[in-house]
Design an enzyme around this catalytic site. Structure first.
Site, PDB file in Angstrom:
ATOM      1  N   HIS A   1      38.620 158.022  51.357  1.00  0.00           N
ATOM      2  CA  HIS A   1      37.958 157.046  50.491  1.00  0.00           C
ATOM      3  C   HIS A   1      36.673 157.625  49.907  1.00  0.00           C
ATOM      4  CE1 HIS A   1      40.011 153.068  51.737  1.00  0.00           C
ATOM      5  NE2 HIS A   1      40.758 154.067  52.157  1.00  0.00           N
TER       6      HIS A   1
ATOM      7  N   ASP B   1      33.658 149.910  48.011  1.00  0.00           N
ATOM      8  CA  ASP B   1      35.000 150.281  48.467  1.00  0.00           C
ATOM      9  C   ASP B   1      35.852 149.025  48.657  1.00  0.00           C
ATOM     10  OD1 ASP B   1      36.624 152.630  49.936  1.00  0.00           O
ATOM     11  OD2 ASP B   1      36.912 150.769  51.041  1.00  0.00           O
TER      12      ASP B   1
END
Length: 472
Positions: free
Chosen positions: A20, A119
Site C-alpha cells: 500500500h 488509504d
C-alpha cells in the site's frame, strides 16, 4: 508561476504495509512532478511488524515530499492483520496523533492545506479532514471492479437490509455493475460476510469523500470505470495507474540473489519458463508444496518457483526463507528437475516478469502482481489465497478471459489442497503458445505505457485530480 504563499500542502496517510505504501508514494510523486506548487507530507503510522517501511522511507527522495513518522501506538500496533477489524482500529487509534501533527505543521509553514489522501483502510481519518475543514480523497490500491463490489454490497446491506452472512458459503451469484458476469459469493473477500470487520463500513465512508484515486487504467478496466462514473452516489473516480512497484529496496543479499536468478534465466529459451510466486504473504503447507512439485515435474515445463516458508501458526509474521528448500520438497525433486527448474526463496518479481525467458506466471492475483503481469505482457494462471485476490482472479479469468484458472474460489483458510493434476493441466494450458489468452494479454500490454504518457488516459485523469486538489 504563483508566489510562494500559493503553496498547497497535501497530506497522505497510507496504510503501513509495503504494497500500500509504495503505490501511495508513487501517486504522491506523480502529483508533485506535475505541479511545483504542491508539497506533500506522508504520515507514517508505525507498526512493529514491518521493518522494511523505515528503510524505504529513508531512501525515497523527492524535493516536494517529506515523511513524518507518528509515534507508535503500543496498544494496537501488535495486533494481527487477521484480526477482524484490526486495520480499522489501527487507523482510529492514530487520529489524535495525525490531527496534532498536521495542525502543528500548518502553523509552522506558509500555504494552505489542500486535503488528505487516505488509504482504503484509513477511513477513520476522514474525521480529521472534516475537523480541519479539508477535503478527503481515498487512495484505493486495488482495482476499480473491486471498489464497485464494495459499494454494491454496502448498498445491499445498508439500503436494502440484506444480511451478508446469508451469502457466506452459498452458491449464489449476483449482478454487480462493475463486472460483466454475475459474481459468485464464493469469490467475494471474506471480510464482507462479517459486519465486525468494518470492511463495508469503509465503503460507506468512501461516499463522503471528494474523490477516489485508483491504481488502474481505463483501457484495462473500461467497463468497471465507466459503471462507477455513472453512479450518482459514488464520488469521482481517478484511475491514474498502472503504478508498478519495480525493484523496491534491495539489500546486498537480495542483489546477489537477483543476479543469480537473472543469470539462470539468461540461459533459458524465449518464453519457456513458468514463474510461480504468491506475494509477500503467500506460502503453502507441506502437502500442497508436494502437489505443486509433482505438477511441475510431470509437466516437464521449465520453471522458476519462489517457495516461501509459512510463518508460525497464529503469528503476525510474513512468510520467510527455507535454510534448505529440500526439507519442504519431495525426495529427489531437485535432482530430477536439475537444468529445467530452479527453486528460490525471495523473488525480484518485476525483474523476472520482464525477462524474455518467462512465458507464464502462476500468481495469487494480488492487484500489484496483476498490473505487473499486464505491464510485462506475461499471461497468468490464477491461484488466489485471500483478501480480494479471489475476485481479481474471477475478473481475469471470467470477465477478461486473459488468465487460466487453477482454482479461483480457493481460500487458504479452508485448508484444502489443490491436486497436482489440476495444477499440471493449468500450467500446460498457460504455457501453450497457441492459447488465445496470450493475444488478450498482449492487447492490454500494448496499452499500459500509453495510458501514462502525455495525452494518455491516466495522464489526463491525473490532471483532473490535480485541478480538483488545487481548487481546494
Amino acid at each position: 508561476m504563483m508566489s510562494a504563499d500559493a503553496q498547497k500542502t497535501l497530506v497522505f496517510i497510507p496504510f503501513p504495509i509495503m504494497s500500500h505504501l509504495v503505490s501511495a508514494v508513487d501517486t504522491a510523486k506523480l502529483l508533485a512532478d506535475r505541479d511545483d506548487r504542491l508539497y506533500i507530507t506522508i504520515l507514517i503510522m508505525k507498526r512493529t511488524v514491518d521493518t522494511k517501511i523505515s528503510s524505504y522511507t529513508t531512501k525515497s527522495h523527492h524535493p516536494q515530499i517529506n515523511f513524518l513518522h507518528l509515534q507508535e501506538n503500543k496498544s494496537i500496533a501488535s495486533g494481527s492483520m487477521e484480526d477482524k477489524n484490526w486495520a480499522f482500529l489501527f487507523a482510529e487509534s492514530h487520529k489524535g496523533l495525525a490531527r496534532d501533527v498536521v495542525v502543528e505543521m500548518m502553523e509552522s509553514q506558509k500555504g494552505t492545506l489542500a486535503g488528505f489522501v487516505l488509504d482504503m483502510f484509513c477511513t477513520p481519518m476522514i474525521d480529521v479532514a472534516n475537523e480541519l475543514g479539508a477535503p478527503a480523497y481515498i487512495f484505493f490500491p486495488s482495482g476499480s471492479a473491486t471498489l464497485g463490489l464494495m459499494f454494491h454490497l454496502q448498498s445491499l446491506r445498508d439500503d436494502h437490509g440484506k444480511n451478508m452472512k446469508e451469502y457466506e458459503d452459498s452458491d449464489e451469484k449476483i449482478s454487480i455493475p462493475t463486472y460483466v458476469n454475475p459474481v459468485p459469493a464464493k469469490v467475494w473477500p471474506i471480510k464482507v460476510f462479517d459486519n465486525e470487520t468494518g470492511f463495508l463500513e469503509c465503503a460507506r465512508r468512501y461516499r463522503e469523500t471528494r474523490g477516489i484515486i485508483v491504481n488502474t487504467f481505463l483501457e484495462f478496466e473500461h467497463h468497471a470505470i465507466s459503471s462507477l462514473s455513472a453512479e450518482a452516489r459514488v464520488p469521482p473516480v481517478y484511475p491514474v495507474g498502472p503504478m508498478i512497484q519495480g525493484r523496491g529496496e534491495e539489500n546486498e543479499e537480495n542483489k546477489r540473489k537477483r543476479e543469480e536468478i537473472i543469470a539462470w534465466l539468461d540461459k533459458q529459451p524465449h518464453s519457456s519458463v513458468v514463474f510461480l510466486c504468491f506475494g509477500t504473504r503467500g506460502s503453502f503447507e507441506g502437502g500442497q508444496v508436494k502437489e505443486i512439485a509433482a505438477a511441475l515435474e510431470k509437466s516437464g515445463v521449465r520453471f522458476l518457483w519462489s517457495l516461501r516458508k509459512p510463518p508460525p501458526k497464529e503469528s503476525v509474521e510474513f512468510p520467510g526463507e527455507y535454510e534448505d528448500p529440500e526439507q519442504a520438497l519431495p525426495e529427489g525433486f531437485l535432482r530430477n528437475t536439475t537444468g529445467i527448474g530452479k527453486v528460490i526463496g525471495w523473488a525480484p518479481q518485476m525483474a523476472v516478469l520482464s525477462h524474455p525467458a518467462v512465458g507464464g506466471f502462476v500468481s495469487h492475483c494480488g492487484w500489484n502482481s496483476t498490473l505487473e503481469s499486464v505491464w510485462c505482457g506475461v499471461p497468468m494462471a490464477a491461484w488466489p489465497l485471500f483478501a480480494e485476490q479471489q475476485v481479481n482472479a474471477f475478473q481475469l479469468v471470467k470477465d477478461f478471459e486473459m488468465a487460466i484458472e487453477i482454482k479461483i474460489d480457493y481460500r487458504k483458510k479452508d485448508g484444502g489442497v489443490v491436486a497436482a493434476g489440476t495444477i499440471e493441466s493449468a500450467i500446460r494450458q498457460l504455457m501453450d503458445p497457441e492459447n488465445k489468452i496470450r493475444l488478450k494479454v498482449k492487447e492490454v500490454h500494448d496499452k499500459t505505457r500509453a495510458a501514462l504518457v502525455e495525452g494518455g488516459s491516466s495522464y489526463n485523469f491525473l490532471g483532473r485530480l490535480l485541478e480538483n486538489i488545487m481548487e481546494n
